[in-house]
Design a protein around this motif. Structure first.
Motif, PDB file in Angstrom:
ATOM      1  N   GLU A   6       0.827  -1.203   0.000  1.00 22.89           N
ATOM      2  CA  GLU A   6       0.000   0.000   0.000  1.00 22.89           C
ATOM      3  C   GLU A   6       0.865   1.257   0.000  1.00 22.89           C
ATOM      4  O   GLU A   6       1.991   1.255   0.509  1.00 22.89           O
ATOM      5  N   SER A   7       0.309   2.336  -0.537  1.00 17.76           N
ATOM      6  CA  SER A   7       0.950   3.639  -0.497  1.00 17.76           C
ATOM      7  C   SER A   7      -0.119   4.710  -0.668  1.00 17.76           C
ATOM      8  O   SER A   7      -1.259   4.411  -1.019  1.00 17.76           O
ATOM      9  N   GLY A   8       0.248   5.962  -0.424  1.00 21.54           N
ATOM     10  CA  GLY A   8      -0.649   7.077  -0.657  1.00 21.54           C
ATOM     11  C   GLY A   8      -1.258   7.687   0.586  1.00 21.54           C
ATOM     12  O   GLY A   8      -1.984   8.683   0.491  1.00 21.54           O
ATOM     13  N   GLY A   9      -1.000   7.116   1.749  1.00 19.12           N
ATOM     14  CA  GLY A   9      -1.534   7.674   2.979  1.00 19.12           C
ATOM     15  C   GLY A   9      -0.852   8.976   3.344  1.00 19.12           C
ATOM     16  O   GLY A   9       0.162   9.361   2.765  1.00 19.12           O
ATOM     17  N   GLY A  10      -1.432   9.674   4.320  1.00 21.00           N
ATOM     18  CA  GLY A  10      -0.868  10.933   4.762  1.00 21.00           C
ATOM     19  C   GLY A  10      -1.825  11.690   5.649  1.00 21.00           C
ATOM     20  O   GLY A  10      -2.835  11.156   6.106  1.00 21.00           O
ATOM     21  N   LEU A  11      -1.496  12.957   5.890  1.00 24.07           N
ATOM     22  CA  LEU A  11      -2.305  13.854   6.711  1.00 24.07           C
ATOM     23  C   LEU A  11      -3.140  14.750   5.812  1.00 24.07           C
ATOM     24  O   LEU A  11      -2.609  15.381   4.887  1.00 24.07           O
ATOM     25  N   VAL A  12      -4.434  14.813   6.088  1.00 25.29           N
ATOM     26  CA  VAL A  12      -5.344  15.629   5.296  1.00 25.29           C
ATOM     27  C   VAL A  12      -6.377  16.259   6.217  1.00 25.29           C
ATOM     28  O   VAL A  12      -6.741  15.684   7.246  1.00 25.29           O
ATOM     29  N   GLN A  13      -6.850  17.455   5.863  1.00 26.38           N
ATOM     30  CA  GLN A  13      -7.877  18.129   6.649  1.00 26.38           C
ATOM     31  C   GLN A  13      -9.255  17.546   6.365  1.00 26.38           C
ATOM     32  O   GLN A  13      -9.488  16.971   5.298  1.00 26.38           O
ATOM     33  N   PRO A  14     -10.182  17.664   7.312  1.00 20.04           N
ATOM     34  CA  PRO A  14     -11.545  17.204   7.054  1.00 20.04           C
ATOM     35  C   PRO A  14     -12.097  17.812   5.769  1.00 20.04           C
ATOM     36  O   PRO A  14     -11.924  18.995   5.499  1.00 20.04           O
ATOM     37  N   GLY A  15     -12.772  16.972   4.985  1.00 19.97           N
ATOM     38  CA  GLY A  15     -13.296  17.394   3.701  1.00 19.97           C
ATOM     39  C   GLY A  15     -12.338  17.185   2.552  1.00 19.97           C
ATOM     40  O   GLY A  15     -12.743  17.323   1.384  1.00 19.97           O
ATOM     41  N   GLY A  16     -11.097  16.839   2.848  1.00 14.60           N
ATOM     42  CA  GLY A  16     -10.103  16.624   1.821  1.00 14.60           C
ATOM     43  C   GLY A  16     -10.181  15.239   1.207  1.00 14.60           C
ATOM     44  O   GLY A  16     -11.066  14.442   1.525  1.00 14.60           O
ATOM     45  N   SER A  17      -9.221  14.952   0.328  1.00 10.94           N
ATOM     46  CA  SER A  17      -9.210  13.698  -0.417  1.00 10.94           C
ATOM     47  C   SER A  17      -7.836  13.057  -0.389  1.00 10.94           C
ATOM     48  O   SER A  17      -6.813  13.739  -0.287  1.00 10.94           O
ATOM     49  N   LEU A  18      -7.818  11.745  -0.485  1.00  9.02           N
ATOM     50  CA  LEU A  18      -6.607  10.959  -0.650  1.00  9.02           C
ATOM     51  C   LEU A  18      -6.911   9.796  -1.578  1.00  9.02           C
ATOM     52  O   LEU A  18      -8.049   9.308  -1.615  1.00  9.02           O
ATOM     53  N   ARG A  19      -5.893   9.356  -2.303  1.00  2.23           N
ATOM     54  CA  ARG A  19      -6.017   8.198  -3.170  1.00  2.23           C
ATOM     55  C   ARG A  19      -4.975   7.174  -2.748  1.00  2.23           C
ATOM     56  O   ARG A  19      -3.770   7.397  -2.904  1.00  2.23           O
ATOM     57  N   TYR A  94      -4.783   1.875   6.923  1.00  4.52           N
ATOM     58  CA  TYR A  94      -5.555   1.229   5.872  1.00  4.52           C
ATOM     59  C   TYR A  94      -4.747   0.099   5.249  1.00  4.52           C
ATOM     60  O   TYR A  94      -3.571   0.263   4.919  1.00  4.52           O
ATOM     61  N   TYR A  95      -5.383  -1.048   5.088  1.00  6.10           N
ATOM     62  CA  TYR A  95      -4.763  -2.236   4.528  1.00  6.10           C
ATOM     63  C   TYR A  95      -5.535  -2.702   3.295  1.00  6.10           C
ATOM     64  O   TYR A  95      -6.763  -2.640   3.263  1.00  6.10           O
ATOM     65  N   CYS A  96      -4.814  -3.199   2.305  1.00  6.18           N
ATOM     66  CA  CYS A  96      -5.462  -3.911   1.217  1.00  6.18           C
ATOM     67  C   CYS A  96      -5.250  -5.406   1.414  1.00  6.18           C
ATOM     68  O   CYS A  96      -4.273  -5.835   2.040  1.00  6.18           O
ATOM     69  N   ALA A  97      -6.169  -6.189   0.901  1.00  5.05           N
ATOM     70  CA  ALA A  97      -6.131  -7.629   1.079  1.00  5.05           C
ATOM     71  C   ALA A  97      -6.726  -8.312  -0.141  1.00  5.05           C
ATOM     72  O   ALA A  97      -7.479  -7.704  -0.901  1.00  5.05           O
ATOM     73  N   ALA A  98      -6.383  -9.587  -0.314  1.00  4.99           N
ATOM     74  CA  ALA A  98      -6.847 -10.336  -1.474  1.00  4.99           C
ATOM     75  C   ALA A  98      -7.117 -11.784  -1.109  1.00  4.99           C
ATOM     76  O   ALA A  98      -6.495 -12.342  -0.193  1.00  4.99           O
ATOM     77  N   VAL A  99      -8.040 -12.395  -1.827  1.00  5.08           N
ATOM     78  CA  VAL A  99      -8.321 -13.819  -1.698  1.00  5.08           C
ATOM     79  C   VAL A  99      -8.656 -14.363  -3.076  1.00  5.08           C
ATOM     80  O   VAL A  99      -9.404 -13.735  -3.839  1.00  5.08           O
ATOM     81  N   HIS A 100      -8.098 -15.514  -3.414  1.00  4.49           N
ATOM     82  CA  HIS A 100      -8.309 -16.096  -4.731  1.00  4.49           C
ATOM     83  C   HIS A 100      -9.736 -16.597  -4.878  1.00  4.49           C
ATOM     84  O   HIS A 100     -10.354 -17.058  -3.912  1.00  4.49           O
ATOM     85  N   ILE A 101     -10.252 -16.540  -6.102  1.00  3.12           N
ATOM     86  CA  ILE A 101     -11.639 -16.929  -6.343  1.00  3.12           C
ATOM     87  C   ILE A 101     -11.883 -18.413  -6.100  1.00  3.12           C
ATOM     88  O   ILE A 101     -13.033 -18.815  -5.891  1.00  3.12           O
ATOM     89  N   THR A 121      -0.982   1.530   5.352  1.00  5.70           N
ATOM     90  CA  THR A 121      -0.569   2.912   5.175  1.00  5.70           C
ATOM     91  C   THR A 121      -1.440   3.799   6.060  1.00  5.70           C
ATOM     92  O   THR A 121      -2.652   3.619   6.132  1.00  5.70           O
ATOM     93  N   GLN A 122      -0.819   4.760   6.742  1.00  5.15           N
ATOM     94  CA  GLN A 122      -1.512   5.592   7.717  1.00  5.15           C
ATOM     95  C   GLN A 122      -2.271   6.717   7.038  1.00  5.15           C
ATOM     96  O   GLN A 122      -1.713   7.448   6.215  1.00  5.15           O
ATOM     97  N   VAL A 123      -3.536   6.874   7.412  1.00  5.72           N
ATOM     98  CA  VAL A 123      -4.365   7.992   6.981  1.00  5.72           C
ATOM     99  C   VAL A 123      -4.803   8.754   8.223  1.00  5.72           C
ATOM    100  O   VAL A 123      -5.410   8.173   9.122  1.00  5.72           O
ATOM    101  N   THR A 124      -4.485  10.039   8.275  1.00  4.39           N
ATOM    102  CA  THR A 124      -4.860  10.882   9.402  1.00  4.39           C
ATOM    103  C   THR A 124      -5.666  12.061   8.892  1.00  4.39           C
ATOM    104  O   THR A 124      -5.187  12.826   8.046  1.00  4.39           O
ATOM    105  N   VAL A 125      -6.881  12.220   9.405  1.00  2.00           N
ATOM    106  CA  VAL A 125      -7.771  13.311   9.018  1.00  2.00           C
ATOM    107  C   VAL A 125      -7.930  14.210  10.231  1.00  2.00           C
ATOM    108  O   VAL A 125      -8.566  13.831  11.216  1.00  2.00           O
ATOM    109  N   SER A 126      -7.362  15.399  10.166  1.00  2.00           N
ATOM    110  CA  SER A 126      -7.367  16.305  11.309  1.00  2.00           C
ATOM    111  C   SER A 126      -7.186  17.736  10.838  1.00  2.00           C
ATOM    112  O   SER A 126      -6.505  18.003   9.849  1.00  2.00           O
TER     113      SER A 126
END
Length: 127
Positions: A6-19, A94-101, A121-126
């Motif tokens: 995983e990647s893309g986490g970070g610090l964001v203000q309320p109402g903001g966006s992250l991918r 936040y974690y991503c996970a997978a399972v085979h069909i 990856t850490q996501v902080t909304v503050s």
């Protein structure tokens, strides 16, 4: 062997966006159900979203419905979680996970159903 990063986490203000991105290696994600999970301090891990194999369907928990979007890029062998209108209660690892069909028939929000996990990856909304 499937590996997830995983990647893309970070610090964001309320109402903001992250991918968030989850890069897979070792196998194609086509034949895997993919899920995003999160865990806040002192709380149990909870499912956020899942994407069925080949991206045939998606599902979201009520708390993020309309704000989060899960998607796949087969060429990059990557799954994404677009998070909009973020709230302080979205703060978590936040974690991503997978399972085979062949192991799991459908994608779920139950962490016990998934066999492959990223490191988180850490996501902080503050404000």
């Amino acid at each position: 062997q499937l590996q997830l990063v995983e990647s893309g986490g970070g610090l964001v203000q309320p109402g903001g966006s992250l991918r968030l991105s989850c890069a897979a290696s070792g196998a194609s994600i086509d034949y895997y159900h993919l899920g995003w999970f999160r865990q806040a301090p002192g709380k149990e891990r909870e499912g956020v979203s899942c994407s069925s194999s080949f991206g045939t369907s998606t599902n979201y928990v009520d708390s993020v419905k309309g704000r989060f979007t899960i998607s796949r890029d087969n060429a990059k062998n990557t799954v994404y979680l677009q998070m909009d209108s973020l709230k302080p209660e979205d703060t978590a690892i936040y974690y991503c996970a997978a399972v085979h069909i062949t192991v799991q028939t459908i994608c779920t929000h139950d962490s016990l159903d998934y066999h492959h996990w990223g490191q988180g990856t850490q996501v902080t909304v503050s404000s």
